[in-house]
Design a protein around this motif. Sequence first.
Motif, PDB file in Angstrom:
ATOM      1  N   MET A  66       0.848  -1.183   0.000  1.00 58.96           N
ATOM      2  CA  MET A  66       0.000   0.000   0.000  1.00 58.96           C
ATOM      3  C   MET A  66       0.885   1.235   0.000  1.00 58.96           C
ATOM      4  O   MET A  66       2.014   1.193   0.480  1.00 58.96           O
ATOM      5  CB  MET A  66      -0.912   0.030   1.235  1.00 58.96           C
ATOM      6  N   PRO A  67       0.397   2.356  -0.527  1.00 55.24           N
ATOM      7  CA  PRO A  67       1.184   3.593  -0.495  1.00 55.24           C
ATOM      8  C   PRO A  67       1.222   4.184   0.919  1.00 55.24           C
ATOM      9  O   PRO A  67       0.461   3.770   1.786  1.00 55.24           O
ATOM     10  CB  PRO A  67       0.414   4.521  -1.448  1.00 55.24           C
ATOM     11  N   VAL A  68       2.109   5.128   1.119  1.00 52.78           N
ATOM     12  CA  VAL A  68       2.273   5.880   2.376  1.00 52.78           C
ATOM     13  C   VAL A  68       2.854   5.001   3.474  1.00 52.78           C
ATOM     14  O   VAL A  68       3.929   5.267   4.012  1.00 52.78           O
ATOM     15  CB  VAL A  68       0.960   6.535   2.854  1.00 52.78           C
ATOM     16  N   MET A  69       2.141   3.949   3.872  1.00 51.12           N
ATOM     17  CA  MET A  69       2.659   2.983   4.848  1.00 51.12           C
ATOM     18  C   MET A  69       2.087   1.615   4.521  1.00 51.12           C
ATOM     19  O   MET A  69       0.865   1.454   4.439  1.00 51.12           O
ATOM     20  CB  MET A  69       2.282   3.367   6.278  1.00 51.12           C
ATOM     21  N   ASP A  70       2.966   0.621   4.323  1.00 51.13           N
ATOM     22  CA  ASP A  70       2.486  -0.710   3.941  1.00 51.13           C
ATOM     23  C   ASP A  70       2.017  -1.513   5.147  1.00 51.13           C
ATOM     24  O   ASP A  70       2.112  -1.081   6.299  1.00 51.13           O
ATOM     25  CB  ASP A  70       3.544  -1.462   3.134  1.00 51.13           C
ATOM     26  N   GLN A 138      12.349  -9.291   8.848  1.00 49.63           N
ATOM     27  CA  GLN A 138      12.922 -10.165   7.828  1.00 49.63           C
ATOM     28  C   GLN A 138      12.039 -10.182   6.576  1.00 49.63           C
ATOM     29  O   GLN A 138      12.523 -10.172   5.444  1.00 49.63           O
ATOM     30  CB  GLN A 138      13.048 -11.587   8.378  1.00 49.63           C
ATOM     31  N   ALA A 139      10.730 -10.188   6.788  1.00 50.24           N
ATOM     32  CA  ALA A 139       9.811 -10.266   5.663  1.00 50.24           C
ATOM     33  C   ALA A 139       9.804  -8.993   4.839  1.00 50.24           C
ATOM     34  O   ALA A 139       9.561  -9.024   3.642  1.00 50.24           O
ATOM     35  CB  ALA A 139       8.398 -10.561   6.183  1.00 50.24           C
ATOM     36  N   SER A 140      10.054  -7.854   5.489  1.00 50.84           N
ATOM     37  CA  SER A 140      10.092  -6.582   4.761  1.00 50.84           C
ATOM     38  C   SER A 140      11.338  -5.829   5.170  1.00 50.84           C
ATOM     39  O   SER A 140      11.314  -4.995   6.072  1.00 50.84           O
ATOM     40  CB  SER A 140       8.839  -5.752   5.089  1.00 50.84           C
ATOM     41  N   PRO A 141      12.475  -6.114   4.549  1.00 45.25           N
ATOM     42  CA  PRO A 141      13.743  -5.537   4.984  1.00 45.25           C
ATOM     43  C   PRO A 141      13.877  -4.042   4.749  1.00 45.25           C
ATOM     44  O   PRO A 141      14.775  -3.417   5.285  1.00 45.25           O
ATOM     45  CB  PRO A 141      14.776  -6.316   4.167  1.00 45.25           C
ATOM     46  N   GLN A 142      12.981  -3.434   3.937  1.00 43.96           N
ATOM     47  CA  GLN A 142      13.117  -2.003   3.728  1.00 43.96           C
ATOM     48  C   GLN A 142      12.806  -1.249   5.020  1.00 43.96           C
ATOM     49  O   GLN A 142      12.021  -1.695   5.848  1.00 43.96           O
ATOM     50  CB  GLN A 142      12.197  -1.510   2.603  1.00 43.96           C
ATOM     51  N   ALA A 143      13.417  -0.091   5.169  1.00 36.46           N
ATOM     52  CA  ALA A 143      13.280   0.681   6.401  1.00 36.46           C
ATOM     53  C   ALA A 143      11.864   1.212   6.561  1.00 36.46           C
ATOM     54  O   ALA A 143      11.156   1.471   5.592  1.00 36.46           O
ATOM     55  CB  ALA A 143      14.279   1.839   6.393  1.00 36.46           C
ATOM     56  N   ARG A 144      11.465   1.385   7.817  1.00 34.13           N
ATOM     57  CA  ARG A 144      10.174   1.989   8.111  1.00 34.13           C
ATOM     58  C   ARG A 144      10.144   3.459   7.692  1.00 34.13           C
ATOM     59  O   ARG A 144      11.174   4.092   7.523  1.00 34.13           O
ATOM     60  CB  ARG A 144       9.899   1.916   9.618  1.00 34.13           C
ATOM     61  N   THR A 145       8.956   4.001   7.593  1.00 33.26           N
ATOM     62  CA  THR A 145       8.800   5.429   7.323  1.00 33.26           C
ATOM     63  C   THR A 145       8.571   6.215   8.603  1.00 33.26           C
ATOM     64  O   THR A 145       8.716   7.434   8.619  1.00 33.26           O
ATOM     65  CB  THR A 145       7.614   5.685   6.374  1.00 33.26           C
ATOM     66  N   HIS A 146       8.204   5.512   9.685  1.00 33.14           N
ATOM     67  CA  HIS A 146       7.918   6.173  10.956  1.00 33.14           C
ATOM     68  C   HIS A 146       8.493   5.370  12.117  1.00 33.14           C
ATOM     69  O   HIS A 146       8.609   4.146  12.047  1.00 33.14           O
ATOM     70  CB  HIS A 146       6.411   6.312  11.181  1.00 33.14           C
ATOM     71  N   PRO A 159       7.848  10.738  11.896  1.00 28.59           N
ATOM     72  CA  PRO A 159       8.438  10.451  10.582  1.00 28.59           C
ATOM     73  C   PRO A 159       9.956  10.313  10.667  1.00 28.59           C
ATOM     74  O   PRO A 159      10.633  11.161  11.257  1.00 28.59           O
ATOM     75  CB  PRO A 159       8.042  11.678   9.749  1.00 28.59           C
ATOM     76  N   VAL A 160      10.482   9.244  10.094  1.00 26.54           N
ATOM     77  CA  VAL A 160      11.923   9.025  10.102  1.00 26.54           C
ATOM     78  C   VAL A 160      12.645  10.206   9.456  1.00 26.54           C
ATOM     79  O   VAL A 160      13.718  10.623   9.903  1.00 26.54           O
ATOM     80  CB  VAL A 160      12.273   7.709   9.373  1.00 26.54           C
ATOM     81  N   ALA A 161      12.041  10.789   8.430  1.00 25.10           N
ATOM     82  CA  ALA A 161      12.664  11.904   7.721  1.00 25.10           C
ATOM     83  C   ALA A 161      12.854  13.134   8.603  1.00 25.10           C
ATOM     84  O   ALA A 161      13.665  14.005   8.283  1.00 25.10           O
ATOM     85  CB  ALA A 161      11.820  12.273   6.499  1.00 25.10           C
ATOM     86  N   ASP A 162      12.117  13.204   9.724  1.00 22.93           N
ATOM     87  CA  ASP A 162      12.223  14.364  10.627  1.00 22.93           C
ATOM     88  C   ASP A 162      13.312  14.193  11.685  1.00 22.93           C
ATOM     89  O   ASP A 162      13.666  15.151  12.365  1.00 22.93           O
ATOM     90  CB  ASP A 162      10.888  14.615  11.340  1.00 22.93           C
ATOM     91  N   VAL A 163      13.801  12.955  11.856  1.00 23.28           N
ATOM     92  CA  VAL A 163      14.757  12.681  12.937  1.00 23.28           C
ATOM     93  C   VAL A 163      16.169  12.980  12.459  1.00 23.28           C
ATOM     94  O   VAL A 163      16.675  12.364  11.520  1.00 23.28           O
ATOM     95  CB  VAL A 163      14.638  11.220  13.416  1.00 23.28           C
ATOM     96  N   GLU A 193      21.308  -0.838  11.487  1.00 24.61           N
ATOM     97  CA  GLU A 193      21.162  -1.859  10.442  1.00 24.61           C
ATOM     98  C   GLU A 193      19.975  -1.544   9.536  1.00 24.61           C
ATOM     99  O   GLU A 193      20.069  -1.626   8.308  1.00 24.61           O
ATOM    100  CB  GLU A 193      20.966  -3.224  11.092  1.00 24.61           C
ATOM    101  N   GLU A 194      18.861  -1.142  10.137  1.00 23.37           N
ATOM    102  CA  GLU A 194      17.650  -0.888   9.354  1.00 23.37           C
ATOM    103  C   GLU A 194      17.757   0.387   8.522  1.00 23.37           C
ATOM    104  O   GLU A 194      17.268   0.445   7.396  1.00 23.37           O
ATOM    105  CB  GLU A 194      16.441  -0.782  10.289  1.00 23.37           C
ATOM    106  N   PHE A 195      18.422   1.405   9.073  1.00 24.72           N
ATOM    107  CA  PHE A 195      18.456   2.717   8.417  1.00 24.72           C
ATOM    108  C   PHE A 195      19.864   3.100   7.970  1.00 24.72           C
ATOM    109  O   PHE A 195      20.245   4.269   7.998  1.00 24.72           O
ATOM    110  CB  PHE A 195      17.905   3.791   9.358  1.00 24.72           C
TER     111      PHE A 195
END
Length: 256
Positions: A66-70, A138-146, A159-163, A193-195
């Motif tokens: 899904m867009p924005v947050m899966d 493990q199932a979704s190795p891409q980094a979170r958005t929040h 939001p990760v982009a704000d940190v 590791e994630e980011f």
Amino acid sequence: MTLATSPLSVLIVDDEAPARSRLRDLLGDLAETQPTRIAGMAGNGLEALSFLEHERVDVVLTDIKMPVMDGIELARHLGRFPQAPGVVFVTAYDEYAIQAFDLAAVDYLLKPARAQRLGEALAKARRQRPPAESVLRQASPQARTHFSVSERGRILLVPVADVIYLKAEQKYVVARTAQREYLLDESLVQLEEEFSARYLRIHRNCLVARDAVQGVARSVVGEEGEAHWVILLDALPDQLPISRRQWPGVKEALGL
């Protein structure tokens, strides 16, 4: 009505309106054997979390892509709720991911969902534990958005982009934005590791956002203190020390 057949409150999350409608209709078809109450619908994970700030549900039926947050990031945030709802993925995801979800006791339906399979998932959800964070990662190795932050009995999403930087202090990690600090109940090692694409380690206890770095400078502590390098930031006056061990990597990463 017995406890075993008491209605489950359900939140349906899918970015496609026909998919949401189909699940709503299937839940209606199962009313006699698996009674439910549809608490609401959402088009992505962020909308779902906003809804859940005000209403608790027993089960979340969610798509993955899904867009924005899966759906996987949604499940990771839900796992931090004091009373986490059961999560059932309704997905066309690949078999490797499905096996991982199954190991974590997360049920799933392959699209198009069938009434019998949905009924089995709801029955399982009545006794289901929240999905394991490690398996979801493990199932979704891409980094979170929040980031999820527990504060005054609520779950806040940052939001990760704000940190701007992440700093380990005692049992928590401080996430610093331009406005304030938040406390994360997470490991700095796992966050690195994630980011790794976003944050650069500058000290054993600190990661800094690469795009927030203005430059570096020499700093001396006290009249006879030893000079050391510090990171200068665009949005904050903070000067973050760079350890000797990390200095070579920092120089290379920043092209100094």
